[in-house]
Design an enzyme around this catalytic site. Structure first.
Site, PDB file in Angstrom:
ATOM      1  N   SER A 143       0.848  -1.197   0.000  1.00  0.00           N
ATOM      2  CA  SER A 143       0.000   0.000   0.000  1.00  0.00           C
ATOM      3  C   SER A 143       0.888   1.253   0.000  1.00  0.00           C
ATOM      4  CB  SER A 143      -0.937  -0.071   1.213  1.00  0.00           C
ATOM      5  OG  SER A 143      -1.972   0.851   1.119  1.00  0.00           O
ATOM      6  N   ASP A 154      -8.879  -6.769  -4.303  1.00  0.00           N
ATOM      7  CA  ASP A 154      -8.475  -5.455  -3.795  1.00  0.00           C
ATOM      8  C   ASP A 154      -9.069  -4.376  -4.704  1.00  0.00           C
ATOM      9  OD1 ASP A 154      -7.207  -3.153  -2.921  1.00  0.00           O
ATOM     10  OD2 ASP A 154      -5.191  -3.996  -2.980  1.00  0.00           O
ATOM     11  N   HIS A 164      -8.037  -5.344  -0.005  1.00  0.00           N
ATOM     12  CA  HIS A 164      -6.732  -4.716   0.211  1.00  0.00           C
ATOM     13  C   HIS A 164      -6.045  -5.265   1.459  1.00  0.00           C
ATOM     14  CE1 HIS A 164      -3.804  -1.573  -0.466  1.00  0.00           C
ATOM     15  NE2 HIS A 164      -3.982  -1.055   0.734  1.00  0.00           N
TER      16      HIS A 164
END
Lengths: 373, 373
Positions: B153, B317, B350
């Site tokens: 991320s 995600d 995610h």
């Protein structure tokens, strides 16, 4: 006059004295429903179409209230002379649902039991309660059977509920960008919206009118959350991308266009909508489950229906995705109900159902041409 | 002792006196970096791996601070003896970034210029500023060149920034569930989170510590928004579905499990994280654009890099979708950089990058086995 427009329209209001019992156990002893009509009811009252509104919608679906209005009603793309919901053929009825804040009895109305505004004490409506109120309005207007009941999003849920609750009172059910029930993700977004409203000190536990405050920031935030879920990622990318807002601010303070757009939308909404209504509407949306009385079996549910169905979805809608519409279609097919289905290619996400997308209008138009007035 | 764990670990802190100039034009005259290390640095300092944390992460990535701790560090699934980031082979460094709230200099630290806490006056860091601070920490630890820089991320953005800013100081760059820049939708969610924090009266324009208030509700809301975007629709459906929270409340007040789960997560977070830090971290995320100095050309950007790349994404995600990872891979291929890519099937959205998903661990393990220590 504007082309293809129903022109200048005025809302009407009907007062009801028979108590309406809500599914939650509470009831309204008397209530008002505000609505608009477009077109003429024919002699046999067979050409009436009911429009059911979505979360933040209302009765003003088409035309203009004043000559100087710049924006027409929220579904003017679809309703008017020569448009898919053709007011030269159909008598169109569009109302504001109970619990709303645009003229029908709702949280800002006076509670006859106390003489004060209902505020947070307004009974929590369910989709079925709205349908019951709509049926009474139909009675009042002399409409035994709708040619069609039509709605997008939460409005599509009302249309489906009509097909089960009053199967003999509609010939066609048009369900646009809807689902038989919300997903956990849908509920989560709504819960954030409610939490934003309720945690605003101006909310005053719902008694903001009495307290002279307003949960303006919370309601704006709630709308911002909703707004993201109405637009597709692609639509946001093409409309805003990563463009910065023009301005003389330094690099640190400069913001992206999407930020100021969302904030503007939130502020506009918070000055035009009632916070308690928003809480009620989102709860009704969360609690709707067409299949609940049938142990979760959508096929068993739709076996109660006797009308024809048109189901529409939009390719980039991630709030009520095409997959959710196909669930409806599959259940209708398994229940051996007549159903047409189209998935419309559109970049605009859930919002597409409000927009003049050519194939969308063409499909709706073709279907309604086959509906006898 | 727990199996495959680095065991009990203690954070260390380093003080830096050389001013650090931020991209925004402000600077820190002195600062502290808190970090943890796992494993042993070898004689040639060639076996060091840097872990870069995401939005709400920190230095405590593996092991336990106390015997009684029930939860290990946030990436214990991947870091430890015999795990993909194998502490028997590698010397792992995990720090808290500047602007954070877990021990490195940030908004809750004292501003040496004023003697008061920085609060909202802490300079807005960019990903490049974090990378610069990380490079100074590497200097201090005697690490000329990382065997790998790894992050998921926002951490993956730091790893990519390393490959361009200090191309000779890393041999491998592992980018997990990231993107070269945020989409308008990503920014919109972050803006809602910031708006929730800033519109909480307890925020006091960022001076809540001085005022003795806390924007608890706003920070909780911000976390709730984030949390929805970390989970996939499917993951929410399978974990919560439409199950109601058990309780003796009436039907009207009864809530869905997802609602109480999100609220609990929000409350927990708001007591553990600093609101100004959250604002800074989300702004850094929004403002990151790897390609900006190259007129938006990712290929031109990656032409600066000289390391090997592993790019990983997760099928469900939707915050940083596989499509965003494939953009990175395509740009690397066009820039003729060596890159491996895997899209991992995972239901968890995610969040998957934090979880012990077998194929994910296997791919990471296989790649790192080929990285010389």
């Amino acid at each position: 006059m504007r082309e293809n427009s129903v022109g200048i329209v005025s809302p009407r209001s009907e007062h009801f004295d028979e108590p309406l019992n809500f599914a939650c156990g509470q009831s309204l002893s008397t209530y008002e429903l505000i609505f608009e009509t477009y077109g003429e009811l024919n002699a046999t009252a067979s050409n009436a179409i009911l429009i059911c509104h979505a979360l933040s919608g209302h009765h003003h679906a088409a035309g203009y209230h004043r000559e100087e209005d710049r924006k027409p009603g929220w579904w003017d793309a679809c309703i008017g002379p020569g448009k898919p919901i053709d007011t030269q053929r159909f008598f169109v009825v569009s109302l504001n649902n109970l619990g709303g804040c645009h003229g029908s009895t709702g949280p800002t109305s006076e509670n006859p039991q106390t003489g004060e505004t209902f505020g947070p004490d307004f009974p929590q409506p369910q989709v079925d309660d709205w349908v019951d109120a709509q049926a009474r309005l139909a009675d009042r207007l002399g409409i035994d059977c709708w040619a069609a009941v039509v709605g997008g999003s939460l409005g599509g849920m009302q249309a489906m509920a009509w097909s089960l609750r009053y199967p003999d009172r509609l010939r066609h059910c048009i369900v646009i960008a809807a689902a038989t029930k919300l997903s956990a993700q849908n509920i989560a977004f709504n819960e954030i919206a409610r939490r934003a409203i309720m945690s605003d000190p101006g909310f005053a536990e719902g008694y903001y009118l009495r307290e002279g405050t307003q949960p303006t920031q919370g309601l704006a935030l709630a709308r911002m959350v909703g707004h993201i879920t109405y637009l597709s990622d692609d639509a946001m990318a093409s409309r805003f991308g990563r463009e910065l807002q023009p301005g003389d601010a330094g690099a640190e303070a400069q913001e992206f266009q999407i930020e100021s757009y969302l904030r503007y939308q939130g502020q506009q909404f918070s000055s035009a909508f009632d916070a308690n209504s928003y809480v009620l509407m989102t709860r009704a949306l969360d609690q709707f489950d067409l299949t609940a009385p049938y142990e979760g079996d959508a096929v068993a549910a739709f076996t109660q229906a006797s009308c024809n169905f048109l189901v529409l979805s939009f390719s980039t809608d991630w709030r009520f995705s095409p997959a959710r519409s196909r669930e409806i279609v599959d259940a209708l097919l398994a229940a051996e109900r007549p159903v047409s289905y189209a998935e419309i290619e559109a970049d605009e996400g859930h919002d597409a159902f409000l927009l003049p997308i050519p194939r969308y209008l063409a499909v709706l138009d073709a279907y309604l041409k086959r509906v006898q007035g």
